[in-house]
Design a protein around this motif. Sequence first.
Motif, PDB file in Angstrom:
ATOM      1  N   ARG A 262       0.831  -1.211   0.000  1.00 11.95           N
ATOM      2  CA  ARG A 262       0.000   0.000   0.000  1.00 11.95           C
ATOM      3  C   ARG A 262       0.862   1.256   0.000  1.00 11.95           C
ATOM      4  N   LEU A 263       1.985   1.224   0.694  1.00 10.26           N
ATOM      5  CA  LEU A 263       2.899   2.378   0.666  1.00 10.26           C
ATOM      6  C   LEU A 263       3.478   2.575  -0.728  1.00 10.26           C
ATOM      7  N   LEU A 264       3.813   1.474  -1.392  1.00  8.92           N
ATOM      8  CA  LEU A 264       4.328   1.578  -2.756  1.00  8.92           C
ATOM      9  C   LEU A 264       3.273   2.142  -3.702  1.00  8.92           C
ATOM     10  N   ARG A 265       2.013   1.763  -3.496  1.00  9.85           N
ATOM     11  CA  ARG A 265       0.933   2.318  -4.317  1.00  9.85           C
ATOM     12  C   ARG A 265       0.812   3.821  -4.097  1.00  9.85           C
ATOM     13  N   ILE A 266       0.909   4.244  -2.842  1.00  7.98           N
ATOM     14  CA  ILE A 266       0.816   5.673  -2.535  1.00  7.98           C
ATOM     15  C   ILE A 266       1.963   6.429  -3.193  1.00  7.98           C
TER      16      ILE A 266
END
Length: 260
Positions: free
Chosen positions: A30-34
């Motif tokens: 999810r951090l990579l998506r952000i």
Amino acid sequence: MSDEKRAGKGAELNDEPQTLISHLLELRTRLLRIVAVVLGVFLVLMPFANKLFSIVADPLIEQMPAGTSMIATEVASPFLTPFKLALVLAIFISVPVILHQAWAFIAPGLYNHERRLVMPLLTSSVLLFYLGVAFAYFVVFPLMFGFFTATAPDGVAVMTDINNYLNFILVMFFAFGIAFEVPVATVLLVWTGVTTPEKMGKHRAYILLGAFVAGMLLTPPDVISQTLLALPIYLLFEIGVIMARVFAPTSEHEVEAKQP
């Protein structure tokens, strides 16, 4: 100890590490998506960085005396300042995605009634923050910069540094965005059992006084701009009380029961 018992015990011991690892992997995803979304928006905005800065600087430029302009006192400011603005705007625009990813990560650990309340609060928080920023840009900034430029001493040319200006308006945007979160804060106070709508209604005079104190601290020392911030804060408080009655109905007896 039998082999089956050993195997069962080993499975129990491995459950927690596997669960923790799966949560960390999900958090990383999810951090990579952000980061990917913010970077993508930034790359789209970067070619228009100078134009975006011109738009953001319009409230001050329109109030500056004829023959004056903004200046860059540092060598790299003409490039770094628009670059910084584009990056901040990319994060600003990506806030819905950031909150959605945060919501998706914590949602499995919430109860059903908490899920029904958290999502509307997140949506309201984003909209109210954007509304506060828009209010600062379209209403407060023209009044504020008009006051500052009109009170400049004789012989002093108003020529603001572009980097200092950007830092100033970013702080103001953040302050007004947070100030407009009053309804969400009100609902959370009731939802967590800190207070009730009835108790808040009895302290309206203090809320109104606090709203004018906030207006005094966040705006120039003139009555018009202070009132333009204080009245919306108070109205948002009243909206928050109504929302608290609808979404987090809690009586005084229930609040007392929650307190230790």
